[in-house]
Design an enzyme around this catalytic site. Structure first.
Site, PDB file in Angstrom:
ATOM      1  N   GLU A   1       0.830  -1.203   0.000  1.00 19.08           N
ATOM      2  CA  GLU A   1       0.000   0.000   0.000  1.00 19.08           C
ATOM      3  C   GLU A   1       0.861   1.248   0.000  1.00 19.08           C
ATOM      4  O   GLU A   1       2.086   1.162   0.149  1.00 19.08           O
ATOM      5  CB  GLU A   1      -0.957  -0.007   1.201  1.00 19.08           C
ATOM      6  CG  GLU A   1      -0.237   0.000   2.513  1.00 19.08           C
ATOM      7  CD  GLU A   1      -1.133  -0.405   3.663  1.00 19.08           C
ATOM      8  OE1 GLU A   1      -1.848   0.470   4.142  1.00 19.08           O
ATOM      9  OE2 GLU A   1      -1.084  -1.582   4.080  1.00 19.08           O
TER      10      GLU A   1
ATOM     11  N   CYS B   1      18.231  46.867  -8.812  1.00 16.83           N
ATOM     12  CA  CYS B   1      16.914  46.219  -8.836  1.00 16.83           C
ATOM     13  C   CYS B   1      16.502  45.971 -10.294  1.00 16.83           C
ATOM     14  O   CYS B   1      16.509  46.910 -11.096  1.00 16.83           O
ATOM     15  CB  CYS B   1      15.896  47.110  -8.140  1.00 16.83           C
ATOM     16  SG  CYS B   1      14.221  46.484  -8.315  1.00 16.83           S
TER      17      CYS B   1
ATOM     18  N   TYR C   1      -4.823   3.403   7.500  1.00 12.93           N
ATOM     19  CA  TYR C   1      -3.971   2.313   7.026  1.00 12.93           C
ATOM     20  C   TYR C   1      -3.830   1.171   8.023  1.00 12.93           C
ATOM     21  O   TYR C   1      -3.074   0.243   7.803  1.00 12.93           O
ATOM     22  CB  TYR C   1      -2.594   2.827   6.612  1.00 12.93           C
ATOM     23  CG  TYR C   1      -1.809   3.545   7.690  1.00 12.93           C
ATOM     24  CD1 TYR C   1      -1.444   2.913   8.867  1.00 12.93           C
ATOM     25  CD2 TYR C   1      -1.419   4.857   7.504  1.00 12.93           C
ATOM     26  CE1 TYR C   1      -0.723   3.564   9.832  1.00 12.93           C
ATOM     27  CE2 TYR C   1      -0.682   5.518   8.474  1.00 12.93           C
ATOM     28  CZ  TYR C   1      -0.351   4.859   9.640  1.00 12.93           C
ATOM     29  OH  TYR C   1       0.361   5.505  10.611  1.00 12.93           O
TER      30      TYR C   1
ATOM     31  N   CYS D   1      15.943  45.653  -2.463  1.00 12.25           N
ATOM     32  CA  CYS D   1      15.823  46.933  -3.147  1.00 12.25           C
ATOM     33  C   CYS D   1      15.252  47.935  -2.147  1.00 12.25           C
ATOM     34  O   CYS D   1      14.151  47.733  -1.628  1.00 12.25           O
ATOM     35  CB  CYS D   1      14.876  46.782  -4.345  1.00 12.25           C
ATOM     36  SG  CYS D   1      14.343  48.379  -4.978  1.00 12.25           S
TER      37      CYS D   1
ATOM     38  N   LYS E   1       2.617   4.678   1.139  1.00 14.17           N
ATOM     39  CA  LYS E   1       3.126   5.269   2.383  1.00 14.17           C
ATOM     40  C   LYS E   1       2.848   6.772   2.309  1.00 14.17           C
ATOM     41  O   LYS E   1       3.532   7.504   1.589  1.00 14.17           O
ATOM     42  CB  LYS E   1       4.624   4.996   2.530  1.00 14.17           C
ATOM     43  CG  LYS E   1       5.179   5.466   3.852  1.00 14.17           C
ATOM     44  CD  LYS E   1       6.608   4.978   4.029  1.00 14.17           C
ATOM     45  CE  LYS E   1       7.206   5.318   5.373  1.00 14.17           C
ATOM     46  NZ  LYS E   1       6.958   6.646   5.865  1.00 14.17           N
TER      47      LYS E   1
ATOM     48  N   ASP F   1       2.570  10.660   3.070  1.00  9.12           N
ATOM     49  CA  ASP F   1       3.523  11.596   3.673  1.00  9.12           C
ATOM     50  C   ASP F   1       2.736  12.676   4.412  1.00  9.12           C
ATOM     51  O   ASP F   1       2.494  13.763   3.895  1.00  9.12           O
ATOM     52  CB  ASP F   1       4.376  12.212   2.555  1.00  9.12           C
ATOM     53  CG  ASP F   1       5.565  12.960   3.110  1.00  9.12           C
ATOM     54  OD1 ASP F   1       5.814  12.859   4.321  1.00  9.12           O
ATOM     55  OD2 ASP F   1       6.242  13.653   2.328  1.00  9.12           O
TER      56      ASP F   1
ATOM     57  N   LYS G   1      11.234   3.314   0.591  1.00  7.54           N
ATOM     58  CA  LYS G   1      11.119   4.769   0.373  1.00  7.54           C
ATOM     59  C   LYS G   1      11.594   5.111  -1.025  1.00  7.54           C
ATOM     60  O   LYS G   1      12.663   4.644  -1.450  1.00  7.54           O
ATOM     61  CB  LYS G   1      11.977   5.513   1.389  1.00  7.54           C
ATOM     62  CG  LYS G   1      11.574   5.251   2.827  1.00  7.54           C
ATOM     63  CD  LYS G   1      10.858   6.400   3.445  1.00  7.54           C
ATOM     64  CE  LYS G   1      11.804   7.469   3.907  1.00  7.54           C
ATOM     65  NZ  LYS G   1      11.138   8.536   4.609  1.00  7.54           N
TER      66      LYS G   1
ATOM     67  N   CYS H   1      13.241  48.408 -10.916  1.00 11.46           N
ATOM     68  CA  CYS H   1      13.283  49.874 -10.876  1.00 11.46           C
ATOM     69  C   CYS H   1      14.688  50.447 -11.015  1.00 11.46           C
ATOM     70  O   CYS H   1      14.855  51.662 -11.080  1.00 11.46           O
ATOM     71  CB  CYS H   1      12.621  50.383  -9.596  1.00 11.46           C
ATOM     72  SG  CYS H   1      13.597  50.057  -8.136  1.00 11.46           S
TER      73      CYS H   1
ATOM     74  N   LYS I   1       3.281  -5.294   4.082  1.00 13.17           N
ATOM     75  CA  LYS I   1       2.956  -5.927   5.369  1.00 13.17           C
ATOM     76  C   LYS I   1       2.593  -7.390   5.129  1.00 13.17           C
ATOM     77  O   LYS I   1       2.036  -7.713   4.072  1.00 13.17           O
ATOM     78  CB  LYS I   1       1.727  -5.247   6.014  1.00 13.17           C
ATOM     79  CG  LYS I   1       1.949  -3.806   6.392  1.00 13.17           C
ATOM     80  CD  LYS I   1       0.666  -3.117   6.839  1.00 13.17           C
ATOM     81  CE  LYS I   1       0.929  -1.622   6.995  1.00 13.17           C
ATOM     82  NZ  LYS I   1      -0.270  -0.803   6.941  1.00 13.17           N
TER      83      LYS I   1
ATOM     84  N   CYS J   1       9.174  51.218  -6.300  1.00 16.21           N
ATOM     85  CA  CYS J   1       9.441  49.955  -6.999  1.00 16.21           C
ATOM     86  C   CYS J   1       8.104  49.196  -7.134  1.00 16.21           C
ATOM     87  O   CYS J   1       7.501  48.800  -6.127  1.00 16.21           O
ATOM     88  CB  CYS J   1      10.459  49.175  -6.172  1.00 16.21           C
ATOM     89  SG  CYS J   1      10.912  47.612  -6.887  1.00 16.21           S
TER      90      CYS J   1
HETATM   91  S1  IVH Z   1       1.842   0.951   8.971  1.00 17.03           S
HETATM   92  C1  IVH Z   1       3.500  -0.967  12.826  1.00 17.03           C
HETATM   93  N1  IVH Z   1       1.056   1.948   6.687  1.00 17.03           N
HETATM   94  O1  IVH Z   1       4.967   5.667   8.151  1.00 17.03           O
HETATM   95  C2  IVH Z   1       3.268  -0.376  11.509  1.00 17.03           C
HETATM   96  N2  IVH Z   1       2.413   3.299   8.103  1.00 17.03           N
HETATM   97  O2  IVH Z   1       7.429   4.429  10.161  1.00 17.03           O
HETATM   98  C3  IVH Z   1       2.438   0.812  11.554  1.00 17.03           C
HETATM   99  N3  IVH Z   1       2.811   5.554   7.229  1.00 17.03           N
HETATM  100  O3  IVH Z   1       4.783   7.234  10.997  1.00 17.03           O
HETATM  101  C4  IVH Z   1       2.541   1.670  10.376  1.00 17.03           C
HETATM  102  N4  IVH Z   1       1.662   5.328   5.381  1.00 17.03           N
HETATM  103  O4  IVH Z   1       2.493   7.006  10.059  1.00 17.03           O
HETATM  104  C5  IVH Z   1       1.768   2.154   7.820  1.00 17.03           C
HETATM  105  N5  IVH Z   1       0.245   2.740   4.678  1.00 17.03           N
HETATM  106  C6  IVH Z   1       0.943   2.942   5.781  1.00 17.03           C
HETATM  107  C7  IVH Z   1       1.576   4.152   6.056  1.00 17.03           C
HETATM  108  C8  IVH Z   1       2.318   4.292   7.227  1.00 17.03           C
HETATM  109  C9  IVH Z   1       2.391   6.147   6.111  1.00 17.03           C
HETATM  110  C10 IVH Z   1       3.691   6.190   8.229  1.00 17.03           C
HETATM  111  C11 IVH Z   1       3.291   5.964   9.644  1.00 17.03           C
HETATM  112  C12 IVH Z   1       4.560   5.982  10.431  1.00 17.03           C
HETATM  113  C13 IVH Z   1       5.607   5.703   9.411  1.00 17.03           C
HETATM  114  C14 IVH Z   1       6.188   4.348   9.666  1.00 17.03           C
END
Ligand code: IVH
Length: 690
Positions: free
Chosen positions: A120, A419, A231, A437, A122, A124, A325, A422, A301, A443
């Site tokens: 899935e 500038c 998640y 400036c 991740k 941000d 990442k 101007c 997972k 300006c």
């Molecule tokens: S699972 C024990 N799933 O990534 C596992 N984490 O270091 C629990 N994050 O700060 C996390 N997307 O907030 C999981 N699809 C996702 C995620 C996710 C973002 C973040 C989470 C945590 C960091 C994991």
């Protein structure tokens, strides 16, 4: 005595329940299924009815009422909460080989046990945990340090994709975890608005999400367009062992969560082997730029929840999951030229113009070089190829020089001496990293910038004049300084449009109604108190607080204008440097003429008009909670207008704590301990003779 105690409240309770149900249903269809079942007007009417009933009958108000979406609770501080289940972090890697090793390790560890993986996104954003008991949201807590986080429940309740009450089947007691994200388009719109309001823009969507969750006024948080991406579903172990079959896998848990009313992103896939995992990663590495929010990787997972305990934890993270990442994408492209932009405050920013290059889903042509120090630290020279990166965010960054293409005889970048707009020689002050400036009043970008600051919400609040209209008025020669705004006539405004719009036939000219709105907002700004007028003038280094202190100290613009640098520096928070700027500002003949015209136009230039009475006789107040007649700012202004003082924390010097609804328990305790009188809104109104 409760006015309603002798009336049968059952029909009212039923109506409130019915309204809550209807509103919940409309919200659900709107946010989950993109369906509008009623008009905005009808929706607002129902919501208003429920808000009014809750105000009349606070005892009947439900903690998870849909009115909570609008906000209203004030968090002066956020209570620290110990997580029931620690919020672990994930092992993470930038290496695909390490993902292969994770998969091999899992295979060895689990042997013949049947299992699969989920892949899935991740997200941000900001991790939070939501506790649900018997289908109702009871608490929302940020990750914090993993063991202890902040209670942000009232702000979380305002996020439309966080269900307040669950639908269908759900475990009695569980925690929903996920990430609060700020979608790109909403983030940009909000930042544009912040700039127009004179507030500092956020650096990226993650910071904006985090800042929004920590807003003290949940009504403000409600205005931010945050989204919750779930998640994870966490249950007490006993519940897991009892094994509800529908919650046996991570995948099925998220599907069930969708039925409960969570907005679960559809981008989760069950994968059987490493090849499928790699496909998922490769797909999203490219496709991530088309998502409406930022992601920075993929989470893999083990799908079978029952295996998590068997696999266990390492020191910091579970063995059954790993995060891949994405590397920031990096490209090299020739620098064609450096141009210089002048901002509203006169700061000059160098910009790299580069050969167009495809990076992270868009063509990049320009990127900021920040300031002279930045160019020097990266040693950027003419003809260099620049290394540009784009991480999980929107803005590409120059991160270095591609030395493979460095011409050994390349000459340094010639920094602008004057500038670019101007022609005034630029100035660099000791200790500053950039040039500016100094031609504040001649300006053009600085003039328009100062006009923007003047009309901003926190200043004169002339909200019908945005950046484009101000630029238009400037370009047409109708407004060249802030005083010109007060000479504008309705007839001059009707039909105004930019040359570009006129040429393309774009119908965006100012209509009669628009002109009326502008004239009326300008007219209303004549009532804005002195301290805000002073802030609106845009004197360098005089922010809202400084303006307030100056206004209170001198009480009148004439006295302020006559003050010496030493006298100015006596004001709390005004240092020597700022005092010198203020002095120079008020001794500039152009500024003197503008202020004379603004006085003539009827703006507030003394404190006396805001001083309504001395009923409060210098007493110190601490304000806490939510009020029905006033917003927080209004009640503070009212205290000051009646001769009182406002302080932010309770101490021995506090005379009164003015307690609204939902006053923080901490404050209450402290006030009681120190024996400070606690008064309510009603008593306050009596004190000021209303
Ligand atoms: S699972 C024990 N799933 O990534 C596992 N984490 O270091 C629990 N994050 O700060 C996390 N997307 O907030 C999981 N699809 C996702 C995620 C996710 C973002 C973040 C989470 C945590 C960091 C994991």
């Amino acid at each position: 005595m409760d006015l309603f105690s002798c009336i049968d409240l059952e029909p009212t309770r039923q109506r409130m329940e019915e309204l809550a149900k209807l509103i919940d249903q409309y919200n659900y269809e709107y946010y989950m299924n993109d369906k509008s079942l009623v008009s905005d007007f009808e929706f607002d009417k129902l919501l208003r009815e429920l808000i009014d009933l809750e105000q009349m009958h606070p005892d009947l108000a439900q903690p998870n009422s849909p009115t909570k979406r609008v906000g209203g609770e004030i968090n002066k501080t956020f209570k620290q909460v110990t997580h029931r289940f620690p919020m672990l972090s994930l092992g993470n890697t930038y290496s695909l080989d390490e993902i292969r090793e994770f998969e091999e390790r899992t295979r060895k560890l689990l042997g013949d046990t049947p299992y699969s993986y989920t892949c899935e996104l991740k997200y941000d954003g900001v991790a939070i945990g939501l506790t649900y008991k018997h289908g109702a949201l009871v608490q929302a807590v940020t990750r914090g340090n993993g063991a202890v986080g902040d209670d942000i429940t009232s702000n979380a309740r305002t996020i439309p994709t966080i269900p307040l009450k669950l639908r269908g089947d759900f475990p009695d007691d569980f925690e929903a975890r996920g990430e609060v994200v700020y979608p790109f388009d909403e983030f940009e719109a909000m930042n544009r608005q912040r700039e127009a309001d004179g507030d500092e823009p956020f650096a990226n969507p993650r910071n904006a999400a985090s800042g929004s969750l920590k807003l003290q006024d949940s009504r403000e948080c409600a205005k931010r367009k945050l989204q919750f991406c779930m998640y994870f579903m966490m249950m007490p172990e006993s519940a897991e062992e009892n094994a509800y079959p529908q919650y046996a896998t991570h995948y099925s848990r998220l599907q069930s969560a969708k039925q409960m009313g969570f907005k679960v992103q559809p981008f989760i896939k069950e994968c059987a082997n490493i090849a499928e995992i790699m496909d998922f990663i490769n797909y999203w590495d490219k496709e991530r730029w088309n998502l409406p929010y930022a992601i920075d990787g993929i989470v893999i997972k083990v799908n079978q929840v029952g295996l998590w305990n068997t696999m266990g934890l390492t020191a910091k993270s579970p063995r059954w999951a790993i995060a891949y990442k994405f590397k920031a994408e990096r490209v090299s492209t020739p620098l064609e030229s450096v141009s210089f932009q002048v901002g509203r405050t006169g700061i000059v920013t160098p910009v790299a113009n580069m050969a167009p290059v495809w990076l992270g889903g868009t063509t990049v042509r320009r990127a900021t070089l920040n300031n002279a120090d930045f160019i020097q630290s990266l040693d950027i020279r003419k003809g260099d190829h620049l290394l540009i990166e784009k991480g999980g965010e929107i803005i590409p960054k120059v991160v270095g020089v591609d030395m493979e293409h460095r011409d050994p005889y390349a000459s340094p970048i010639a920094y602008a001496q004057v500038c670019p707009v101007c022609g005034t020689p630029l100035v660099r002050e000791a200790g500053e990293s950039g040039y500016y400036c100094p031609n504040q009043d001649g300006c053009p970008p600085q003039i328009v910038g100062r006009l923007e600051h003047f009309v901003a919400r926190r200043a004169m609040n002339i909200d019908s004049l945005g950046t484009e209209r101000l630029q238009l008025l400037y370009d047409k020669g109708m407004v060249r300084n802030i005083a010109d705004l007060y000479d504008l006539k309705r007839e001059q405004l009707i039909g105004l449009e930019t040359e570009a719009d006129a040429a393309t036939g774009n119908r965006s000219s100012i209509q009669e109604k628009g002109a009326d709105n502008i004239i009326s907002a300008i007219s209303q700004s004549r009532e804005i108190p002195f301290e805000r007028v002073l802030f609106a003038l845009g004197i360098r280094f005089v922010g809202e607080v400084g303006a307030k202190k100056l206004a209170r100290f001198f009480k009148d613009i004439d006295l302020l204008m006559q003050a010496s640098v030493e006298e100015l520096a006596q004001v709390e928070d005004i240092g020597e440097k700022t005092a010198a700027f203020i002095y120079d500002y008020f001794h500039n003949p152009e500024h003197i003429a503008i202020i004379a015209r603004l006085k003539e136009a009827g703006l507030q230039f003394s404190c006396s008009n805001t001083q309504v009475s001395d009923h409060l006789g210098g007493k110190t107040f601490v304000v806490s909670g939510v009020f029905s007649r006033f917003s927080r700012d209004e009640i503070k202004a009212s205290i000051e207008a009646h001769g009182g003082k406002v302080s932010s924390s309770i101490s021995g010097k506090t005379d009164f704590v003015l307690a609204g609804e939902k006053m923080g328990p901490e404050k209450l305790k402290k006030a009681e301990k120190l024996g400070v009188s606690i008064i309510n809104e009603e008593q306050y109104l009596q004190m000021i003779g209303e």
